[in-house]
Write an enzyme that holds these catalytic residues in place. Structure first.
Site, PDB file in Angstrom:
ATOM      1  N   HIS A 307       0.854  -1.193   0.000  1.00  0.00           N
ATOM      2  CA  HIS A 307       0.000   0.000   0.000  1.00  0.00           C
ATOM      3  C   HIS A 307       0.887   1.240   0.000  1.00  0.00           C
ATOM      4  CE1 HIS A 307      -3.342   2.633   0.908  1.00  0.00           C
ATOM      5  NE2 HIS A 307      -2.787   3.042   2.023  1.00  0.00           N
ATOM      6  N   ASN A 308       0.513   2.248  -0.825  1.00  0.00           N
ATOM      7  CA  ASN A 308       1.305   3.485  -0.902  1.00  0.00           C
ATOM      8  C   ASN A 308       2.802   3.157  -1.013  1.00  0.00           C
ATOM      9  OD1 ASN A 308      -1.038   4.959  -0.695  1.00  0.00           O
ATOM     10  ND2 ASN A 308      -0.758   5.530   1.447  1.00  0.00           N
ATOM     11  N   GLU A 337       1.359  -0.037  -5.473  1.00  0.00           N
ATOM     12  CA  GLU A 337       0.374   1.030  -5.672  1.00  0.00           C
ATOM     13  C   GLU A 337       1.065   2.295  -6.168  1.00  0.00           C
ATOM     14  OE1 GLU A 337      -3.420   3.063  -3.408  1.00  0.00           O
ATOM     15  OE2 GLU A 337      -1.722   2.414  -2.201  1.00  0.00           O
ATOM     16  N   ASP A 339      -0.053   6.274  -6.793  1.00  0.00           N
ATOM     17  CA  ASP A 339      -0.996   7.394  -6.761  1.00  0.00           C
ATOM     18  C   ASP A 339      -0.435   8.484  -7.668  1.00  0.00           C
ATOM     19  OD1 ASP A 339      -2.340   5.953  -4.894  1.00  0.00           O
ATOM     20  OD2 ASP A 339      -1.821   7.211  -3.184  1.00  0.00           O
ATOM     21  N   HIS A 352       1.313  11.177  -1.998  1.00  0.00           N
ATOM     22  CA  HIS A 352       0.060  10.958  -1.283  1.00  0.00           C
ATOM     23  C   HIS A 352      -0.726  12.259  -1.305  1.00  0.00           C
ATOM     24  CE1 HIS A 352      -2.291   9.413   2.370  1.00  0.00           C
ATOM     25  NE2 HIS A 352      -2.527   8.600   1.364  1.00  0.00           N
ATOM     26  N   GLU A 386      -3.900   4.424  -9.008  1.00  0.00           N
ATOM     27  CA  GLU A 386      -4.915   5.353  -8.501  1.00  0.00           C
ATOM     28  C   GLU A 386      -4.737   6.665  -9.252  1.00  0.00           C
ATOM     29  OE1 GLU A 386      -6.236   7.547  -4.387  1.00  0.00           O
ATOM     30  OE2 GLU A 386      -5.375   5.536  -4.255  1.00  0.00           O
TER      31      GLU A 386
END
Length: 762
Positions: A307-308, A337, A339, A352, A386
């Site tokens: 995650h992230n 991931e 973003d 983030h 994302e």
């Protein structure tokens, strides 16, 4: 192997120059660059540094802590300084675990190459050593000798030996230590020289509990005959199928005496070498290579997921770095991931959103994935995208993915697959984009944003505060207005999503009636937990035909983690964790994916792959037999200190055995503590567990330092799946909080598993 290091230290020109020492610039940031005097110690195992030649030196790193070396061109930090220093003069020392990299700039290209070649040679030699070879390595013992030789006269008196014992984490009876000291002092000088200290050290590390075990099976107490060793392997180690063949193989591998090998007998030294080796380890060697069926659909596997991934710290102001992707991929992660947001100059950036985390270029992330995606595992990598970009920068994202990843990017479906997802085997060497995909006459918004548009009582997204104004129904009347406030998906990016189309989850019934096998939904940890409690069996059946991803709560701003076992119990495949954060959650994750070649894919138990399964993790009835586990915690070996800076600080160790599985199987027990002995503590205690669903159980062995005033301090741990555990007398080689080796720290246990025995654990 030990002699190889000593030979190379005496003959290799690079190592000779490194032992003389070199002034090298240490770089921590764009603004912090300091010259330091680096020198390889004479043991060949440690590098020390000082402010200047002849200055007070202190340890910098151990060779065993080094994972790899990188050229200056491959350093994110050194590339930022390329106008100040030539990249050819720079190099990076990369450590195991989460320890920050060490970026260095030499005064010349030649000096940089000397250190890179020399360090790589030593790393390769140390990596090829087994456990016993490391214990026999003179550098290891010599390091203790130098630490104990306080006045540096090349000798150790009795007072220095006593002080050394405190450094080694042990407090022994003074008369007993004096006897060992005098026995080793063959020169009768009341001091120990280096060779005499080696004998003193061996006396300290004598394993009486192993000697007793050896004598129980040896008719003469001197050796194990082939038949005696076969009996031990069958009766105690439960190696029933191939005991005679294994006995011959182990004698040839671990018996130090050539005559013993010829006579097919095992000495006490050979017996100890076997017990300390990978063949005497608690982790079944048969589970280390890829041993599972890799031809089943993608949704039939647990997938090592991050995650992230770009973050090295917390979610609010932590550093974003491609190093996050490198570290995740190195540890076998198969779902990362990204973003991605609009960046300056038309170049998309990764960070983030709506926080103070630093920014990195999307094209740099993509280049990193291209370079490292398949270095640890060649099974498919999932890129969880994302997307927060405008139409124009989405096109740039699509272009970078296509041009940089090239043939690695899966851009078309595979032939002949219509009613199931392709397998990891069919997707070897491919990167799959997980994201939104355009459908006719529909506007598609970002995955995390779409979750916010649903009136979902479980909703817990990180971006909720910014999106509450978008919860109105999407109708023809407000569609035009809606287009101005949401992101419209660009066809070029949509086309790169082949098998992993993200869709919003409404209900299990809705998914069955409206979605396809290639659709995937994401759940916050809270939403997923609630679904397990309310409809555990339906969740299991859902995950038997469709992939799902679970991510940490947006409230975890410190990048902490949840217990992934709860989600694996329901068959959730992509359970994404903050890999930059050490702790029990990452220990469990590392433990599960340690098996099957560390390839990042673990086949789910059969009852989690059946779309008609009756299994409910909240009310489990295993299709197999319940089992009883007996763990006898026997002894510990050379445990680390909590605080190495305090010479007089000696640990009071205890061992806690933790089981993680379905709720009924999640429990823990611990031994009593042993006072003032972290060197060779002896517990001799038995712990017993009754387990309903052993196929899902993870075991975590934790060693702690007892403290009646505060929380017991962590010393080391080791985690593994129940299905990969060997029975019998086994060593558990401890790992740090970061998952790196604490060699030679270990605990010695006896493991026994029985079926259908009900026990009272009260």
């Amino acid at each position: 192997m030990a002699s190889q290091i000593q030979d190379r230290l005496a003959t290799d020109q690079d190592l000779l120059l490194m032992q003389e020492g070199t002034m090298i610039r240490k770089v921590r940031s764009k603004n912090w660059k300091k010259l330091r005097y680096f020198r390889l110690q004479n043991d060949g195992m440690t590098v020390w540094h000082a402010r200047q030649a002849g200055g007070i030196a202190k340890p910098t790193f151990s060779i065993s802590d080094v994972e790899t070396l990188r050229k200056g061109h491959d350093s994110e930090l050194l590339r930022c300084l390329m106008e100040e220093f030539p990249l050819e003069q720079g190099f990076t020392v990369v450590f195991h675990g989460r320890r920050p990299n060490l970026d260095l700039v030499a005064n010349s290209v030649e000096e940089a190459q000397v250190w890179m070649r020399g360090l790589q040679l030593l790393v390769d030699l140390v990596t090829s050593m087994d456990h016993q070879e490391r214990l026999d390595q003179p550098g290891w013992v010599n390091d203790w000798f130098h630490r104990g030789d306080r006045n540096e006269d090349g000798r150790m008196n009795f007072q220095e030996a006593q002080r050394l014992l405190h450094l080694m984490n042990v407090e022994m009876n003074e008369d007993y230590i004096l006897n060992l000291f005098q026995a080793a002092d063959v020169s009768q000088s009341d001091t120990l020289e280096a060779e005499e200290f080696v004998n003193f050290y061996k006396a300290l590390t004598k394993r009486t509990e192993v000697e007793e075990l050896f004598e129980n099976f040896s008719s003469d107490g001197q050796k194990l005959t082939l038949l005696e060793f076969v009996d031990f392997l069958r009766e105690e180690q439960k190696e029933r199928d191939h005991a005679p063949d294994l006995a011959l193989e182990f004698i040839d591998r671990y018996e130090p005496s050539e005559s013993g090998k010829l006579r097919h007998v095992l000495s006490m030294d050979g017996f100890l070498s076997y017990l300390c080796s990978k063949d005497g380890d608690i982790f079944n060697p048969a589970c280390l290579p890829i041993y599972q069926d890799m031809t089943q659909p993608l949704n039939h596997y647990f997938i090592n997921s991050s995650h992230n991934t770009y973050l090295l710290g917390d979610q609010l102001c932590g550093q974003s770095s491609v190093e996050g992707y490198i570290r995740a991929l190195k540890r076998g992660c198969r779902c990362v991931e990204v973003d991605v947001w609009d960046g300056p100059g038309g170049e998309p950036i990764v960070y983030h959103g709506h926080t103070l985390t630093s920014r990195i270029l999307f094209k740099d992330v993509t280049a990193t994935l291209a370079q490292y995606a398949f270095q640890t595992s060649d099974y498919p990598l999932i890129l969880s995208l994302e997307n927060h970009c405008s139409w124009e920068q989405q096109e740039t994202v699509a272009r970078h993915l296509t041009e940089i990843l090239g043939e690695q990017l899966l851009s078309t479906t595979l032939d002949g697959l219509f009613n199931q997802l392709p397998s990891p085997e069919l997707l070897r060497g491919k990167i799959l984009v997980k994201g939104k995909k355009l459908r006719i006459f529909e506007d598609i918004v970002d995955e995390e944003e779409e979750e916010q548009l649903e009136p979902d009582p479980y909703c817990e997204s990180e971006t909720q505060p910014q999106l509450q104004h978008e919860t109105q129904e999407l109708t023809p009347r407000n569609r035009k207005k809606k287009k101005n406030s949401t992101l419209i998906l660009c066809p070029a990016l949509s086309a790169l999503v082949v098998y992993l189309r993200t869709v919003s989850f409404q209900s299990f019934t809705h998914s069955r009636e409206n979605y396809h096998i290639y659709d995937i939904s994401s759940f916050s940890e809270t939403k997923a937990r609630n679904l397990i409690k309310e409809a555990g069996n339906e969740f299991v059946q859902h995950n038997a035909w469709q992939l799902c991803r679970v991510y940490p709560s947006g409230l975890r701003t410190d990048s902490s983690n949840f217990n992934p076992q709860e989600l694996w119990n329901a068959g959730c495949q992509i359970v994404a964790l903050n890999m930059q954060t050490a702790g029990f959650a990452m220990d469990i994750c590392d433990g599960l994916f340690r098996q099957n070649g560390g390839c990042g894919y673990v086949l789910k138990p059969e009852f989690l792959r059946d779309t008609m399964s009756f299994f409910n993790p909240e009310k489990p009835i295993s299709p197999f037999k319940a089992q009883t586990l007996l763990v006898q915690v026997i002894s510990g070996q050379q445990l680390p200190k909590v605080d190495n800076t305090k010479e007089t600080s000696i640990v009071d160790p205890l061992v806690r055995v933790e089981l993680f599985g379905v709720p009924e199987d999640t429990r823990q027990q611990e031994t009593n503590y042993v006072a003032n002995n972290g060197f060779n503590p002896h517990w001799g205690q038995a712990l017993c567990f009754h387990v309903q669903v052993p196929e899902l159980v993870m075991l975590r062995f934790v060693v702690k330092d007892y403290n009646r005033k505060t929380r017991n301090d962590f010393l080391g741990q080791y985690t593994l799946p129940w299905t990969c555990m060997k029975q019998g007398y086994r060593h558990i080689h401890l790992l740090s909080k970061d998952g790196t080796s604490l060699h030679p720290a270990s605990i010695f246990v006896y493991i026994c598993i029985r079926e259908d025995l009900e026990v009272d654990e009260s």
